[in-house]
Design an enzyme around this catalytic site. Structure first.
Site, PDB file in Angstrom:
ATOM      1  N   HIS A 365       0.804  -1.229   0.000  1.00  0.00           N
ATOM      2  CA  HIS A 365       0.000   0.000   0.000  1.00  0.00           C
ATOM      3  C   HIS A 365       0.833   1.274   0.000  1.00  0.00           C
ATOM      4  O   HIS A 365       0.294   2.356   0.239  1.00  0.00           O
ATOM      5  CB  HIS A 365      -0.923   0.059   1.220  1.00  0.00           C
ATOM      6  CG  HIS A 365      -1.942  -1.027   1.279  1.00  0.00           C
ATOM      7  ND1 HIS A 365      -3.233  -0.871   0.832  1.00  0.00           N
ATOM      8  CD2 HIS A 365      -1.844  -2.301   1.715  1.00  0.00           C
ATOM      9  CE1 HIS A 365      -3.904  -2.007   1.010  1.00  0.00           C
ATOM     10  NE2 HIS A 365      -3.074  -2.888   1.550  1.00  0.00           N
ATOM     11  N   LYS A 556      -8.409  13.739   5.044  1.00  0.00           N
ATOM     12  CA  LYS A 556      -7.536  12.574   4.974  1.00  0.00           C
ATOM     13  C   LYS A 556      -6.473  12.749   6.053  1.00  0.00           C
ATOM     14  O   LYS A 556      -6.391  13.831   6.659  1.00  0.00           O
ATOM     15  CB  LYS A 556      -6.871  12.480   3.599  1.00  0.00           C
ATOM     16  CG  LYS A 556      -6.251  13.802   3.098  1.00  0.00           C
ATOM     17  CD  LYS A 556      -5.650  13.664   1.713  1.00  0.00           C
ATOM     18  CE  LYS A 556      -6.664  13.744   0.600  1.00  0.00           C
ATOM     19  NZ  LYS A 556      -6.721  12.560  -0.224  1.00  0.00           N
ATOM     20  N   ARG A 557      -5.660  11.724   6.305  1.00  0.00           N
ATOM     21  CA  ARG A 557      -4.573  11.890   7.261  1.00  0.00           C
ATOM     22  C   ARG A 557      -3.700  13.069   6.845  1.00  0.00           C
ATOM     23  O   ARG A 557      -3.560  13.361   5.657  1.00  0.00           O
ATOM     24  CB  ARG A 557      -3.740  10.598   7.329  1.00  0.00           C
ATOM     25  CG  ARG A 557      -4.443   9.455   8.017  1.00  0.00           C
ATOM     26  CD  ARG A 557      -4.822   9.828   9.437  1.00  0.00           C
ATOM     27  NE  ARG A 557      -3.631   9.947  10.257  1.00  0.00           N
ATOM     28  CZ  ARG A 557      -3.199   9.024  11.099  1.00  0.00           C
ATOM     29  NH1 ARG A 557      -3.878   7.904  11.263  1.00  0.00           N
ATOM     30  NH2 ARG A 557      -2.110   9.208  11.812  1.00  0.00           N
ATOM     31  N   LYS A 562       0.628  14.480   1.035  1.00  0.00           N
ATOM     32  CA  LYS A 562      -0.763  14.732   0.627  1.00  0.00           C
ATOM     33  C   LYS A 562      -0.999  16.222   0.368  1.00  0.00           C
ATOM     34  O   LYS A 562      -2.025  16.619  -0.168  1.00  0.00           O
ATOM     35  CB  LYS A 562      -1.736  14.204   1.689  1.00  0.00           C
ATOM     36  CG  LYS A 562      -1.711  12.666   1.817  1.00  0.00           C
ATOM     37  CD  LYS A 562      -2.618  12.201   2.953  1.00  0.00           C
ATOM     38  CE  LYS A 562      -2.509  10.719   3.264  1.00  0.00           C
ATOM     39  NZ  LYS A 562      -3.219   9.854   2.298  1.00  0.00           N
ATOM     40  N   THR A 664      -8.702   6.461  -1.575  1.00  0.00           N
ATOM     41  CA  THR A 664     -10.035   5.866  -1.657  1.00  0.00           C
ATOM     42  C   THR A 664     -11.089   6.930  -1.344  1.00  0.00           C
ATOM     43  O   THR A 664     -12.225   6.815  -1.792  1.00  0.00           O
ATOM     44  CB  THR A 664     -10.185   4.676  -0.678  1.00  0.00           C
ATOM     45  OG1 THR A 664      -9.589   5.047   0.572  1.00  0.00           O
ATOM     46  CG2 THR A 664      -9.509   3.451  -1.218  1.00  0.00           C
ATOM     47  N   LYS A 668     -15.040   7.939  -2.929  1.00  0.00           N
ATOM     48  CA  LYS A 668     -16.265   8.239  -2.169  1.00  0.00           C
ATOM     49  C   LYS A 668     -16.843   9.574  -2.626  1.00  0.00           C
ATOM     50  O   LYS A 668     -18.059   9.707  -2.827  1.00  0.00           O
ATOM     51  CB  LYS A 668     -15.959   8.281  -0.656  1.00  0.00           C
ATOM     52  CG  LYS A 668     -15.524   6.924  -0.110  1.00  0.00           C
ATOM     53  CD  LYS A 668     -14.839   7.025   1.252  1.00  0.00           C
ATOM     54  CE  LYS A 668     -14.051   5.741   1.508  1.00  0.00           C
ATOM     55  NZ  LYS A 668     -13.132   5.853   2.669  1.00  0.00           N
TER      56      LYS A 668
HETATM   57  C1  26Q Z   1       3.493   0.244  10.346  1.00  0.00           C
HETATM   58  C2  26Q Z   1       4.403  -0.136  11.323  1.00  0.00           C
HETATM   59  C3  26Q Z   1       4.308   0.377  12.608  1.00  0.00           C
HETATM   60  C4  26Q Z   1       3.277   1.238  12.919  1.00  0.00           C
HETATM   61  C5  26Q Z   1       2.363   1.612  11.946  1.00  0.00           C
HETATM   62  C6  26Q Z   1       2.486   1.117  10.656  1.00  0.00           C
HETATM   63  C7  26Q Z   1       1.511   1.506   9.621  1.00  0.00           C
HETATM   64  C8  26Q Z   1       0.156   1.543   9.904  1.00  0.00           C
HETATM   65  C9  26Q Z   1      -0.751   1.927   8.942  1.00  0.00           C
HETATM   66  C10 26Q Z   1       1.923   1.836   8.342  1.00  0.00           C
HETATM   67  C11 26Q Z   1       1.001   2.222   7.374  1.00  0.00           C
HETATM   68  C12 26Q Z   1      -0.356   2.258   7.678  1.00  0.00           C
HETATM   69  C13 26Q Z   1      -1.393   2.656   6.718  1.00  0.00           C
HETATM   70  C14 26Q Z   1      -1.179   2.909   5.450  1.00  0.00           C
HETATM   71  C15 26Q Z   1      -2.256   3.351   4.563  1.00  0.00           C
HETATM   72  O1  26Q Z   1      -3.363   3.636   4.998  1.00  0.00           O
HETATM   73  N1  26Q Z   1      -2.005   3.404   3.254  1.00  0.00           N
HETATM   74  C16 26Q Z   1      -3.016   3.814   2.301  1.00  0.00           C
HETATM   75  O2  26Q Z   1      -3.683   2.648   1.850  1.00  0.00           O
HETATM   76  C17 26Q Z   1      -4.803   2.986   1.054  1.00  0.00           C
HETATM   77  C18 26Q Z   1      -5.532   1.693   0.705  1.00  0.00           C
HETATM   78  O3  26Q Z   1      -4.795   0.966  -0.210  1.00  0.00           O
HETATM   79  C19 26Q Z   1      -4.379   3.760  -0.178  1.00  0.00           C
HETATM   80  O4  26Q Z   1      -5.538   4.171  -0.868  1.00  0.00           O
HETATM   81  C20 26Q Z   1      -3.564   4.976   0.201  1.00  0.00           C
HETATM   82  O5  26Q Z   1      -3.046   5.599  -0.960  1.00  0.00           O
HETATM   83  C21 26Q Z   1      -2.421   4.560   1.121  1.00  0.00           C
HETATM   84  O6  26Q Z   1      -1.715   5.704   1.573  1.00  0.00           O
END
Ligand code: 26Q
Length: 815
Positions: A365, A556-557, A562, A664, A668
């Site tokens: 991702h 978004k975050r 972004k 995503t 929406k």
């Molecule tokens: C990893 C290790 C330790 C702590 C946290 C994490 C961690 C947690 C969540 C790393 C990444 C995430 C989330 C990533 C994320 O939300 N990515 C998004 O995924 C979406 C679905 O595929 C995409 O549409 C977005 O582009 C992408 O940024």
């Protein structure tokens, strides 16, 4: 309340529901007073609705078991479900009778539903994607089960104090969770620490086992995932950690009873809190424990089920089971499945490895190199000694494959090794995922292409057939049918209601684009949705959003890539234009920004402060506020998006090209008739292809142009030569938005002026401004804008997660 109560009758008539509500008030909740109805209606109704899922839930499980169907397990550290009650009522098709029954008790359904806390067990896109996928799997009747963690505390609650983000714990389970069933009959034990030991088994074979470990119990909590009107109810199994009984046994025996009980905390910490970090991984030991805890408990669960019904013969295992790994977070599953096969079931390496590789599939991702997960070998050795041995062995055998394919290419071996060498050797989780899976996919066409030509190029050359794309999607049940009742009704009135489960039908809307009376209805719906959003903004932010103005939204975050900053610079530019007397060509607009910043991400938090300070200046300026409003929407989450996206005109998707894997939120908004202003990035590209350039405000450098441009990027020169940007920078730099805190925004200013700015903010500013002008101009022609809005919804057919899941099912899972 009725004097003669009887157990729930499960009928779907209003009267049946009323009687069941009374039953639950009396017998489930023990609430007898009339004045308790308001406070307990949400719970009574949840049980009433849940009762109606139970039969289908059991039947779904039994049918699957009898048919010996192939099962898929979606392994994810995050499931961002949001609310469940509204979703269940919609999917069970009982909205009318429920609304009336609730009314008979003097409550309004919408209000009751909005009392439910969001299940915020995720950070953002990746977690919400998992939830949309669960919905689509159930609606398509697919045998897919989710495995995740039952965090005691979900994503933090964000409040804003003097413009700054303040994080508060989200104790979402405090009032009980009617949507989970504890299944103590399926408890698993997960090992940590200790060491491995070798021994000869009864057949004289040399085997390994993990001894002297500190074990933790994994208690499963099942949540029902109802399909849309199809009697299917799938399962999401979330694990909670608990101490074993012999935990700290020595201390119990030594008489340190209280200390020993307190020591249980260590085990129970594992599932206490979701890490609120959505990109750069921070290497916390507890996070690794969470990851292994999920992988081990889930795999043991599946393998135990296999052994129970099929015995010790695993030759058919990969034909009957598939694990989809949601990013690298659960990839220890590769090594864990090997351990179970080798140590617990005494398979030979080659057989175990073949089954494992044919069972695992990995989804990536992210393209941000800093977000690629790595864990110190040292840490894994101590925490998961047996796993580390297995990872070494996997890598040794893999290195032999690489050496065979590229003899003498030691550079490549180093590059591809699962173990990164150095002062602190690290395990590269993505490589473990690729080596141990039969499928590796990205989440949008561009992203998948960039993976095979960049990050994973070596692996693509070795195994091109493993790599594929599955463009993300979102569920049209929650993101249209539920969240936008008025538009749904209009859609159904014009094209029938098949679109809810066959979203490609939405294309039929195109034929209405020249129908003036239809366009008028479309505008009425949008206006009503904007009024609803304006009400929420007024409540949360105290600012009035006039519904005739353009609603321009970015939620978004908060992340540099972004580029919320670009958005703020545009707002400052509009403010500047209005205050210097050029208001006549400014289209009045309401700008809404929202999103959470990782608590340790200083620059992201400062950006929030900047938005709030600019908002303060703009909204309190007598002249500016006649044309422009800006708010930072606090505590953005799934349930806020359900109000925000239907009320949006302009959807901001403005990431630096090549950085947003898919996005995503963009989908929406599109479904709900917003027009996108966006860069050539992630799924924006596919949105643009579907809707056409004339219905999308495209701007910015493309990935191919960026590489070249970076070398000569000179933000200071851009600023000097661009009158508008220059004025914006001057306002920022003279402290106009930080009057009492000089220097507050220096880090932000520096990031714009940095010649090595990875996010190319200054470089894309002009192009963004021009795109905003085109959008504003177009909005002035309401009839043209309405057509664009209709065409956006009409072109959103392929962004349903039903389409995505059908592709996973046929091309990866083979179900
Ligand atoms: C990893 C290790 C330790 C702590 C946290 C994490 C961690 C947690 C969540 C790393 C990444 C995430 C989330 C990533 C994320 O939300 N990515 C998004 O995924 C979406 C679905 O595929 C995409 O549409 C977005 O582009 C992408 O940024």
């Amino acid at each position: 309340m009725s004097a003669e109560l009887h157990p729930p009758r499960l009928g779907n008539l209003q009267q049946d529901i009323e009687e069941d509500l009374s039953w639950h008030f009396n017998y489930t909740l023990g609430r007898f007073g009339k004045n308790e109805v308001q406070s307990f209606m949400r719970q009574a109704l949840s049980y009433t609705v849940r009762d109606r899922l139970m039969q289908c839930w059991r039947e779904t499980r039994e049918a699957r078991f009898h048919n010996r169907e192939k099962h898929v397990y979606y392994l994810s550290l995050e499931f961002l479900l949001g609310r469940s009650l509204n979703n269940a009522i919609l999917n069970l098709d009982m909205e009318e009778s429920v609304a009336n029954a609730v009314m008979a008790f003097g409550c309004k359904l919408e209000e009751v539903e909005s009392q439910e806390k969001d299940a915020g067990l995720g950070n953002g896109g990746l977690g919400r994607l998992a939830a949309c996928f669960m919905d689509s799997c159930a609606t398509l009747g697919l045998p897919v089960m989710g495995y995740g963690i039952r965090y005691e505390y979900g994503m933090f609650h964000q409040s804003i104090s003097e413009g700054h983000q303040v994080e508060q714990p989200d104790h979402w389970l405090r009032q009980g969770n009617p949507w989970e069933i504890e299944r103590s009959d399926h408890v698993r034990r997960v090992k940590f620490y200790g060491k491995s030991e070798f021994y000869h088994n009864d057949a004289g074979k040399l085997c390994a086992r993990w001894v002297e470990s500190q074990d933790v119990l994994a208690i499963p909590y099942d949540m029902p995932i109802p399909g849309y009107k199809n009697n299917t109810v799938n399962t999401l199994r979330l694990w909670k950690s608990e101490a074993t009984e012999e935990f700290n046994l020595a201390e119990f025996n030594a008489g340190d009873y209280a200390d020993a009980v307190a020591g249980k905390n260590l085990a129970e910490q594992i599932t206490m809190v979701l890490y609120p970090n959505d990109a750069s991984e921070n290497g916390k030991e507890l996070r690794l424990r969470q990851q292994y805890f999920l992988a081990s408990a889930s795999l043991q669960d599946v393998v135990a089920g296999w052994v129970k019904h099929r015995g010790e013969n695993f030759s058919d295992f990969s034909n009957s089971n598939c694990f989809q790994l949601n990013d690298t977070h659960p990839t220890l599953a590769v090594a864990e499945l090997m351990r179970l096969f080798l140590d617990e079931h005494q398979l030979e390496w080659n057989e175990a490895w073949e089954i494992t590789c044919n069972t695992m599939a990995y989804t990536n991702h992210t393209l941000l190199p800093e977000a690629l997960e790595k864990w110190p070998v040292r840490l894994i050795k101590i925490m998961l000694p047996r796993l580390m041995e297995i990872i070494y062995e996997i890598n040794a055998r893999f290195m032999a494959v690489v050496a065979h394919r590229w003899p003498g290419d030691t550079e490549r071996q180093k590059r591809m090794s699962i173990i990164e060498e150095g002062d602190e050797p690290m395990v590269r989780m993505a490589y473990l995922g690729i080596v141990g899976s039969f499928s590796v996919n990205g989440v949008a066409a561009l992203h998948s292409r960039l993976l095979t030509s960049g990050l994973f190029k070596d692996f693509y050359e070795l195994w091109p057939q493993k790599f594929n794309n599955k463009t993300n999607g979102v569920t049209p049940r929650r993101w249209l049918a539920h969240c936008n009742r008025k538009l749904s009704a209009l859609l159904t009135e014009s094209i029938g209601n098949d679109w809810i489960t066959d979203f490609s039908q939405i294309e039929k809307l195109k034929t209405f684009v020249d129908d003036e009376s239809f366009c008028e209805k479309w505008r009425d719906v949008k206006r009503a949705n904007k009024q609803r959003l304006a009400g929420l903004v007024k409540e949360k932010c105290g600012i009035d959003f006039p519904s005739e103005w353009m609603f321009d939204v970015q939620v978004k975050r908060i992340h540099e890539y972004k580029r919320q900053l670009l958005n703020v610079l545009h707002v400052i530019h509009l403010y500047d234009k209005i205050t210097r007397g050029e208001e006549q060509d400014v289209q009045p607009r309401c700008v809404l920004l929202g999103g959470k910043a990782a608590p340790g991400y200083v620059l992201a938090k400062r950006l929030i402060k900047l938005v709030n300070n600019v908002a303060q200046v703009v909204n309190s300026d007598e002249k500016a506020s006649q044309y422009l409003k800006l708010v930072f929407f606090p505590n953005y989450r799934v349930s806020s998006m359900e109000v925000i996206c239907p009320g949006t005109d302009l959807s901001e998707q403005i990431s630096t090209a090549g950085k947003e894997a898919s996005g995503t939120g963009n989908m929406k908004f599109m479904m709900n008739g917003a027009v996108t202003i966006g860069t050539y990035d992630g799924a924006n590209i596919e949105i643009l292809d579907a809707v056409g350039e004339e219905n999308f405000f495209l701007f910015g450098l493309k990935v191919e142009e960026l590489a070249d441009y970076r070398a000569r990027n000179d933000p200071n020169q851009i600023i000097a030569e661009d009158e508008d940007l220059n004025r914006v920078m001057k306002l920022l730099e003279c402290g106009h938005f930080s009057l009492f805190e000089p220097g507050l925004f220096d880090p932000i200013i520096q990031s714009i002026r940095n010649p090595n700015d990875p996010w190319m903010t200054a470089a894309d500013f002009r192009s963004y401004l021009e795109a905003q002008k085109r959008a504003a101009l177009c909005y002035k022609d309401q009839s043209a804008w309405t057509k664009m809005s209709i065409l956006n919804t009409a072109a959103s057919g392929s962004f349903s997660s039903d389409r995505t899941i059908s592709e996973y099912a046929s091309e990866i899972w083979k179900i």
